[in-house]
Write a protein that holds these residues in place. Structure first.
Motif, mmCIF file in Angstrom:
data_model
loop_
_atom_site.group_PDB
_atom_site.id
_atom_site.type_symbol
_atom_site.label_atom_id
_atom_site.label_comp_id
_atom_site.label_asym_id
_atom_site.label_seq_id
_atom_site.Cartn_x
_atom_site.Cartn_y
_atom_site.Cartn_z
ATOM 1 N N ILE A 163 22.000 43.914 -19.454
ATOM 2 C CA ILE A 163 20.775 44.414 -20.087
ATOM 3 C C ILE A 163 20.566 43.781 -21.455
ATOM 4 N N ALA A 164 21.664 43.595 -22.196
ATOM 5 C CA ALA A 164 21.557 42.962 -23.519
ATOM 6 C C ALA A 164 21.028 41.533 -23.396
ATOM 7 N N LYS A 165 21.525 40.800 -22.413
ATOM 8 C CA LYS A 165 21.066 39.417 -22.231
ATOM 9 C C LYS A 165 19.618 39.373 -21.761
ATOM 10 N N MET A 166 19.260 40.300 -20.881
ATOM 11 C CA MET A 166 17.883 40.348 -20.389
ATOM 12 C C MET A 166 16.908 40.620 -21.539
ATOM 13 N N LYS A 167 17.295 41.526 -22.424
ATOM 14 C CA LYS A 167 16.453 41.830 -23.584
ATOM 15 C C LYS A 167 16.321 40.611 -24.502
ATOM 16 N N ALA A 168 17.411 39.865 -24.645
ATOM 17 C CA ALA A 168 17.384 38.672 -25.495
ATOM 18 C C ALA A 168 16.456 37.610 -24.916
ATOM 19 N N ILE A 169 16.458 37.487 -23.606
ATOM 20 C CA ILE A 169 15.564 36.518 -22.954
ATOM 21 C C ILE A 169 14.105 36.928 -23.152
ATOM 22 N N ARG A 170 13.829 38.207 -22.955
ATOM 23 C CA ARG A 170 12.448 38.694 -23.123
ATOM 24 C C ARG A 170 11.989 38.554 -24.578
ATOM 25 N N ALA A 171 12.950 38.656 -25.502
ATOM 26 C CA ALA A 171 12.597 38.519 -26.919
ATOM 27 C C ALA A 171 12.070 37.118 -27.226
ATOM 28 N N LEU A 172 12.450 36.146 -26.396
ATOM 29 C CA LEU A 172 11.938 34.783 -26.570
ATOM 30 C C LEU A 172 10.495 34.660 -26.105
ATOM 31 N N GLY A 173 10.035 35.665 -25.336
ATOM 32 C CA GLY A 173 8.694 35.594 -24.757
ATOM 33 C C GLY A 173 8.724 35.211 -23.287
ATOM 34 N N VAL A 174 9.931 34.986 -22.766
ATOM 35 C CA VAL A 174 10.107 34.614 -21.354
ATOM 36 C C VAL A 174 10.103 35.889 -20.511
ATOM 37 N N LYS A 175 9.449 35.826 -19.348
ATOM 38 C CA LYS A 175 9.405 36.978 -18.452
ATOM 39 C C LYS A 175 10.648 37.011 -17.562
ATOM 40 N N ILE A 176 10.966 38.197 -17.080
ATOM 41 C CA ILE A 176 12.112 38.352 -16.180
ATOM 42 C C ILE A 176 11.660 39.030 -14.887
ATOM 43 N N ALA A 177 12.060 38.441 -13.777
ATOM 44 C CA ALA A 177 11.772 39.004 -12.458
ATOM 45 C C ALA A 177 13.094 39.397 -11.800
ATOM 46 N N LEU A 178 13.099 40.530 -11.120
ATOM 47 C CA LEU A 178 14.278 40.977 -10.380
ATOM 48 C C LEU A 178 14.058 40.645 -8.911
ATOM 49 N N ASP A 179 14.867 39.736 -8.398
ATOM 50 C CA ASP A 179 14.687 39.201 -7.044
ATOM 51 C C ASP A 179 15.487 40.009 -6.024
ATOM 52 N N ASP A 180 15.041 39.965 -4.775
ATOM 53 C CA ASP A 180 15.757 40.589 -3.642
ATOM 54 C C ASP A 180 15.990 42.078 -3.846
ATOM 55 N N PHE A 181 15.064 42.760 -4.491
ATOM 56 C CA PHE A 181 15.296 44.181 -4.757
ATOM 57 C C PHE A 181 15.337 44.964 -3.442
ATOM 58 N N GLY A 182 16.324 45.878 -3.365
ATOM 59 C CA GLY A 182 16.485 46.692 -2.161
ATOM 60 C C GLY A 182 17.667 46.280 -1.322
ATOM 61 N N THR A 183 18.240 45.107 -1.641
ATOM 62 C CA THR A 183 19.380 44.622 -0.853
ATOM 63 C C THR A 183 20.705 44.936 -1.521
ATOM 64 N N GLY A 184 20.672 45.354 -2.790
ATOM 65 C CA GLY A 184 21.909 45.624 -3.523
ATOM 66 C C GLY A 184 22.289 47.093 -3.461
ATOM 67 N N TYR A 185 22.902 47.576 -4.549
ATOM 68 C CA TYR A 185 23.443 48.927 -4.557
ATOM 69 C C TYR A 185 22.739 49.840 -5.561
ATOM 70 N N SER A 186 21.751 49.314 -6.249
ATOM 71 C CA SER A 186 21.101 50.126 -7.270
ATOM 72 C C SER A 186 20.033 51.030 -6.653
ATOM 73 N N SER A 187 19.746 52.126 -7.308
ATOM 74 C CA SER A 187 18.736 53.066 -6.846
ATOM 75 C C SER A 187 17.428 52.798 -7.572
ATOM 76 N N LEU A 188 16.369 53.462 -7.109
ATOM 77 C CA LEU A 188 15.063 53.276 -7.745
ATOM 78 C C LEU A 188 15.104 53.715 -9.213
ATOM 79 N N SER A 189 15.934 54.715 -9.507
ATOM 80 C CA SER A 189 16.019 55.206 -10.885
ATOM 81 C C SER A 189 16.569 54.146 -11.836
ATOM 82 N N TYR A 190 17.260 53.155 -11.273
ATOM 83 C CA TYR A 190 17.848 52.089 -12.087
ATOM 84 C C TYR A 190 16.764 51.223 -12.729
ATOM 85 N N LEU A 191 15.561 51.240 -12.126
ATOM 86 C CA LEU A 191 14.471 50.415 -12.638
ATOM 87 C C LEU A 191 14.063 50.796 -14.058
ATOM 88 N N LYS A 192 14.213 52.065 -14.391
ATOM 89 C CA LYS A 192 13.727 52.513 -15.705
ATOM 90 C C LYS A 192 14.564 51.970 -16.853
#
Length: 479
Positions: A365-394
């Protein structure tokens, strides 16, 4: 000199056993010639037994040593004349060096002796066994079917795991067993040994197996992977990689709003090699970071070149592997790429897979925030195939959520897939996260996803990934 001279040719015997030369010499005595001969014969027999043990037996366990095991094994195979099946098993006590360092050499030796006894008991009737090296044993035994190998492995594993030298101490002994079958995997011991060693190497690399039987197809696959790993190094030097681009289409306007850059390897002799094949190999070979940096730079340079031609400005998406993402210089690499290419950060999107985000949540999460701070967008790929729940999105700092193709394929006829997809789209909308459905192949899928409120669609229904020149011709428009 007397007796010694009289019997010099009889006493002075050169015995070669297993490459050792031994000189047997009887010193002079005052017995009769008959008694002298008897004493000498007994001495020679005694010395011969010692020589045999030194040459052919393992001193600690009494089993055949490696040399004798190979000799006996080859004799056994040759005498069968392909009439019987045999299995060669290598047996290694896992982490034995560590166990011996903790409990001492005496305990380690006792473990080896008891292991040898168990192996001997289980193979006495239909096979031979030997000690190969420090913590390694070998068995060659006759089998009726392949299942016999599994049964022997299970018996060995169960009994060896229960070895006790001192009361109340569980050593947690585990064995690694590789097997090859005669004559399917080789007609000589040397061939069987080579294939067993191959299996052992694979088990050590993977670290998730304790028993495996050699497989010719597996070996061919591994050898091909090794060749690809070597050729990948040449591919980097010779610039054999290219980027293809696949458009992302807005579901409301039905116009292009972005594109994903996808790497392809154009081999000079083999043609195009699938990224599904070479990317995992590149990761194992430690080459993925260099290839990934090239792909990121090339995508940014190409997008900037299109913008400089006066075309409408779109966001280009680039996949980043977990290995690249967790490099210490990852953020600096993105900054340098943007600076060198001249592309504004808002026109770059980094795609991460869902599985990457659960490796180390805090660091991720820290690295993702640092990337977004540059102005670069972040996309989460293949959602639904891993182990995270929908609540993890928040808690994830993302701009785009990509719905995995596995849901899209079943969305028309599977009620569960449809409900899951709709739930993800609705939640993403509430969290102000855009959604992209990938792998869309039919008109019906596209219409259903549009009705659900999905923002963008990507897939063969609109276009397969195509080279930059063709992409420019089809989709780029002058503003």
């Amino acid at each position: 000199m007397g007796i010694e001279i009289l019997y010099v040719f009889w006493f002075a015997s050169i015995i070669m056993v297993g490459g050792y030369i031994v000189w047997i010499k009887k010193t002079s005595c005052k017995q009769s010639i008959v008694n002298e001969r008897k004493v000498c014969e007994e001495r020679i027999k005694f010395d011969s037994d010692i020589i045999y043990k030194l040459a052919f037996e393992d001193e600690l366990t009494g089993l055949y040593n490696r040399r004798k095991f190979l000799i006996e094994g080859n004799d056994l195979l040759q005498s069968s004349h392909l009439a019987h099946q045999y299995a060669l098993l290598s047996i290694n006590i896992d982490k034995f060096t560590f166990i011996r360092s903790i409990y001492g050499y005496h305990t380690g030796n006792e473990i080896l002796i008891k292991t040898a006894q168990i192996i001997q008991e289980l193979t006495a009737k239909n096979g031979i066994c030997g000690r190969r090296d420090d913590a390694g044993f070998a068995i060659l035994f006759q089998i009726q079917e392949v299942g016999d190998i599994s049964l022997l492995y299970e018996s060995l594993a169960a009994r060896i795991s229960k070895i006790k030298i001192k009361e109340n101490i569980n050593y947690g002994l585990q064995i690694l067993v590789g097997a090859a079958i005669y004559p399917t995997h080789g007609s000589r011991m040397s061939e069987l040994y080579e294939n067993v060693k191959f299996v052992e190497d694979q088990m050590r690399k993977n670290g998730n197996k304790t028993f495996q039987i050699f497989d010719n197809e597996l070996k061919e696959t591994i050898l091909r992977q090794q060749v690809i790993a070597m050729e990948l190094q040449e591919a980097i030097k010779n610039k054999e990689f290219i980027l293809n681009y696949q458009p992302k289409i807005d579901t409301l306007s039905q116009k292009i709003v972005g594109m994903e850059a996808l790497i392809r390897w154009k081999h000079p002799k083999k043609g195009f090699i699938s990224p599904n094949e070479f990317i995992p190999i590149a990761e194992q070979a430690g080459l993925i970071t260099e290839i990934g940096k090239w792909g990121l730079m090339e995508a940014c340079l190409q997008n900037k070149a299109w913008q400089d031609k006066g075309y409408e400005k779109y966001i280009v998406s680039v996949n980043i592997s977990a290995i690249e993402f967790y490099q210490e210089d990852m953020l600096d690499s993105i900054k340098e790429t943007l600076k060198t290419s001249g592309l504004e950060a808002q026109y770059l999107e980094i795609e991460l897979t869902e599985s990457m985000t659960i490796i180390d949540k805090k660091q991720t999460i820290a690295k993702m925030k640092a990337i977004r701070a540059l102005g670069v967008k972040i996309a989460l790929d293949d959602f639904g195939t891993g182990y995270s729940s929908l609540s993890y999105l928040k808690v994830l700092p993302i701009d785009v959520l990509k719905l995995d193709q596995s849901f899209i394929v079943e969305i028309e006829r599977d009620h569960v897939s449809k409900c899951i997809t709709l739930s993800i789209i609705d939640l993403s909308r509430l969290l102000n996260i855009e959604t992209v459905a990938e792998g869309v192949e039919t008109k019906e899928q596209a219409e259903l996803l549009s009705a659900m409120g999905c923002n963008m669609i990507q897939g063969y229904y609109y276009s397969k990934p195509i080279e930059a020149d063709l992409f420019e011709e089809r989709y780029m428009k002058i503003v």
